[in-house]
Design a protein around this motif. Structure first.
Motif, PDB file in Angstrom:
ATOM      1  N   UNK A 111       0.830  -1.209   0.000  1.00  0.00           N
ATOM      2  CA  UNK A 111       0.000   0.000   0.000  1.00  0.00           C
ATOM      3  C   UNK A 111       0.862   1.257   0.000  1.00  0.00           C
ATOM      4  N   UNK A 112       1.935   1.255   0.781  1.00  0.00           N
ATOM      5  CA  UNK A 112       2.820   2.429   0.810  1.00  0.00           C
ATOM      6  C   UNK A 112       3.498   2.640  -0.540  1.00  0.00           C
ATOM      7  N   UNK A 113       3.923   1.555  -1.158  1.00  0.00           N
ATOM      8  CA  UNK A 113       4.559   1.665  -2.473  1.00  0.00           C
ATOM      9  C   UNK A 113       3.586   2.211  -3.507  1.00  0.00           C
ATOM     10  N   UNK A 114       2.341   1.775  -3.433  1.00  0.00           N
ATOM     11  CA  UNK A 114       1.331   2.240  -4.387  1.00  0.00           C
ATOM     12  C   UNK A 114       1.115   3.752  -4.258  1.00  0.00           C
ATOM     13  N   UNK A 115       1.073   4.255  -3.021  1.00  0.00           N
ATOM     14  CA  UNK A 115       0.903   5.702  -2.833  1.00  0.00           C
ATOM     15  C   UNK A 115       2.099   6.481  -3.375  1.00  0.00           C
ATOM     16  N   UNK A 116       3.304   5.953  -3.175  1.00  0.00           N
ATOM     17  CA  UNK A 116       4.482   6.628  -3.721  1.00  0.00           C
ATOM     18  C   UNK A 116       4.478   6.597  -5.238  1.00  0.00           C
ATOM     19  N   UNK A 117       4.060   5.478  -5.820  1.00  0.00           N
ATOM     20  CA  UNK A 117       3.959   5.397  -7.277  1.00  0.00           C
ATOM     21  C   UNK A 117       2.985   6.443  -7.809  1.00  0.00           C
ATOM     22  N   UNK A 118       1.838   6.583  -7.129  1.00  0.00           N
ATOM     23  CA  UNK A 118       0.843   7.571  -7.542  1.00  0.00           C
ATOM     24  C   UNK A 118       1.402   8.987  -7.445  1.00  0.00           C
ATOM     25  N   UNK A 119       2.093   9.275  -6.348  1.00  0.00           N
ATOM     26  CA  UNK A 119       2.651  10.611  -6.161  1.00  0.00           C
ATOM     27  C   UNK A 119       3.704  10.923  -7.221  1.00  0.00           C
ATOM     28  N   UNK A 120       4.567   9.961  -7.489  1.00  0.00           N
ATOM     29  CA  UNK A 120       5.632  10.176  -8.460  1.00  0.00           C
ATOM     30  C   UNK A 120       5.068  10.410  -9.860  1.00  0.00           C
ATOM     31  N   UNK A 121       4.093   9.590 -10.254  1.00  0.00           N
ATOM     32  CA  UNK A 121       3.490   9.752 -11.581  1.00  0.00           C
ATOM     33  C   UNK A 121       2.768  11.087 -11.690  1.00  0.00           C
ATOM     34  N   UNK A 122       2.116  11.504 -10.615  1.00  0.00           N
ATOM     35  CA  UNK A 122       1.382  12.766 -10.640  1.00  0.00           C
ATOM     36  C   UNK A 122       2.329  13.960 -10.728  1.00  0.00           C
ATOM     37  N   UNK A 123       3.455  13.911 -10.035  1.00  0.00           N
ATOM     38  CA  UNK A 123       4.446  14.985 -10.142  1.00  0.00           C
ATOM     39  C   UNK A 123       4.969  15.061 -11.567  1.00  0.00           C
ATOM     40  N   UNK A 124       5.267  13.913 -12.157  1.00  0.00           N
ATOM     41  CA  UNK A 124       5.769  13.890 -13.533  1.00  0.00           C
ATOM     42  C   UNK A 124       4.761  14.498 -14.504  1.00  0.00           C
ATOM     43  N   UNK A 125       3.466  14.343 -14.182  1.00  0.00           N
ATOM     44  CA  UNK A 125       2.410  14.879 -15.038  1.00  0.00           C
ATOM     45  C   UNK A 125       1.996  16.297 -14.633  1.00  0.00           C
ATOM     46  N   UNK A 126       2.702  16.882 -13.668  1.00  0.00           N
ATOM     47  CA  UNK A 126       2.392  18.225 -13.151  1.00  0.00           C
ATOM     48  C   UNK A 126       0.982  18.298 -12.567  1.00  0.00           C
ATOM     49  N   UNK A 127       0.473  17.173 -12.076  1.00  0.00           N
ATOM     50  CA  UNK A 127      -0.828  17.129 -11.404  1.00  0.00           C
ATOM     51  C   UNK A 127      -0.574  17.176  -9.895  1.00  0.00           C
ATOM     52  N   UNK A 128      -0.305  18.366  -9.411  1.00  0.00           N
ATOM     53  CA  UNK A 128       0.198  18.498  -8.053  1.00  0.00           C
ATOM     54  C   UNK A 128      -0.852  18.197  -6.988  1.00  0.00           C
ATOM     55  N   UNK A 129      -2.103  18.509  -7.261  1.00  0.00           N
ATOM     56  CA  UNK A 129      -3.148  18.179  -6.288  1.00  0.00           C
ATOM     57  C   UNK A 129      -3.270  16.667  -6.120  1.00  0.00           C
ATOM     58  N   UNK A 130      -3.128  15.924  -7.225  1.00  0.00           N
ATOM     59  CA  UNK A 130      -3.171  14.461  -7.143  1.00  0.00           C
ATOM     60  C   UNK A 130      -1.963  13.936  -6.379  1.00  0.00           C
ATOM     61  N   UNK A 131      -0.816  14.514  -6.630  1.00  0.00           N
ATOM     62  CA  UNK A 131       0.395  14.095  -5.916  1.00  0.00           C
ATOM     63  C   UNK A 131       0.266  14.343  -4.426  1.00  0.00           C
ATOM     64  N   UNK A 132      -0.215  15.515  -4.058  1.00  0.00           N
ATOM     65  CA  UNK A 132      -0.353  15.842  -2.636  1.00  0.00           C
ATOM     66  C   UNK A 132      -1.389  14.954  -1.954  1.00  0.00           C
ATOM     67  N   UNK A 133      -2.431  14.603  -2.679  1.00  0.00           N
ATOM     68  CA  UNK A 133      -3.436  13.701  -2.122  1.00  0.00           C
ATOM     69  C   UNK A 133      -2.840  12.315  -1.859  1.00  0.00           C
TER      70      UNK A 133
END
Length: 295
Positions: free
Chosen positions: A220-242
């Motif tokens: 679960x922790x890895x999945x959240x980090x994967x989501x954050x990393x992909x969102x930063x790469x896509x400049x979707x900062x609200x998704x990354x912060x969530x």
């Protein structure tokens, strides 16, 4: 020894897309200041008060301190001035041994007005322990606050590599804040690396911490980090912060029952939950900085 207080060029307020030419101009100004304000390492006087879940440290002349440090614990046991093990020294900001401990000595600069190394190394027999996390603030009048400041809190194990652990840089002269799940050595540096580089390092640090968790806790922790990393790469900062918020919330929810959440002076346990929360907090700071000020 009286603290160095030379008037040095200060980093300019950051803009949404700060050009590299401006970054190098800032660094050049800082390095010119460094050349005129080098001092040999020297212990500084400190005054420590502590009780309950709060400790305060005054560094330097009590009438005009170089810095004031506050530590707020969630749940401390045995907290006292002696059990905290605080020391502070004025350091040589061109010391090659120290510079080798920085992430990038060409882009990390110790401010000439604050050549300060703070060590918090509680003695093994001192009896200090705490659960979850604590909050540290370094308050100084030696360096001014500016919006989008490049000043950061860095932390390292004794003699080890420093990393950015900043949660917040606030006004009131400068108030540099961080969350901790454990202690060691702290500096305030001007960090002129790209924010994307810093984010990558913070995600990598958290991945290493997750890899040390029990196997059934990692997914679960890895999945959240994967989501954050992909969102930063896509400049979707609200998704990354969530995603980072979800990572932090899970660490807090699993603390105590599923993940160790205590730090002890004996160093016999690993405060896994506290370190995950602290890592999430500083990652949040960097993602929000990238959103607000660009690289």
């Amino acid at each position: 020894m009286k603290a160095v207080t030379t008037a040095c060029p200060r980093p300019l307020p950051s803009r949404r897309a700060r050009p590299w030419t401006t970054r190098f101009a800032i660094l050049s100004a800082l390095l010119l200041c460094v050349a005129s304000s080098v001092a040999a390492a020297a212990q500084l006087p400190i005054a420590v008060t502590a009780s309950g879940n709060r400790a305060d440290v005054v560094i330097g002349n009590p009438l005009q301190p170089l810095a004031e440090v506050s530590l707020d614990f969630q749940d401390a046991t045995g907290l006292s001035p002696a059990s905290l093990g605080v020391s502070a020294e004025q350091i040589d900001i061109l010391d090659p041994v120290l510079l080798a401990r920085l992430p990038n000595a060409s882009l990390n600069a110790l401010p000439g007005a604050l050549p300060l190394l703070i060590t918090i190394e509680p003695p093994v027999a001192g009896g200090l322990s705490f659960r979850n996390t604590g909050r540290m603030e370094i308050h100084t009048h030696a360096i001014p606050y500016s919006i989008g400041s490049s000043f950061r809190v860095f932390k390292a194990p004794l003699g080890g590599a420093f990393r950015d652990v900043t949660d917040e840089i606030a006004q009131g002269s400068t108030r540099a804040r961080t969350t901790y799940g454990g202690f060691s050595q702290f500096l305030i540096l001007a960090d002129l690396r790209s924010t994307g580089t810093v984010i990558d390092e913070k995600i990598g640090w958290l991945r290493n911490k997750v890899a040390a968790l029990p196997l059934n806790e990692r997914g679960a922790f890895t999945a959240f980090l994967d989501q954050a990393e992909a969102a930063v790469d896509a400049a979707s900062y609200s998704t990354a912060l969530s995603a980072i918020d979800n990572f932090r919330a899970r660490a807090q929810a699993r603390a105590g029952q599923f993940l160790p959440n205590e730090w002890r002076a004996t160093r016999t346990v690993d405060n896994q939950a506290g370190e995950l929360v602290a890592g999430a907090n500083t990652l949040t700071f960097s993602v929000a900085y990238l959103r607000d000020f660009g690289q």
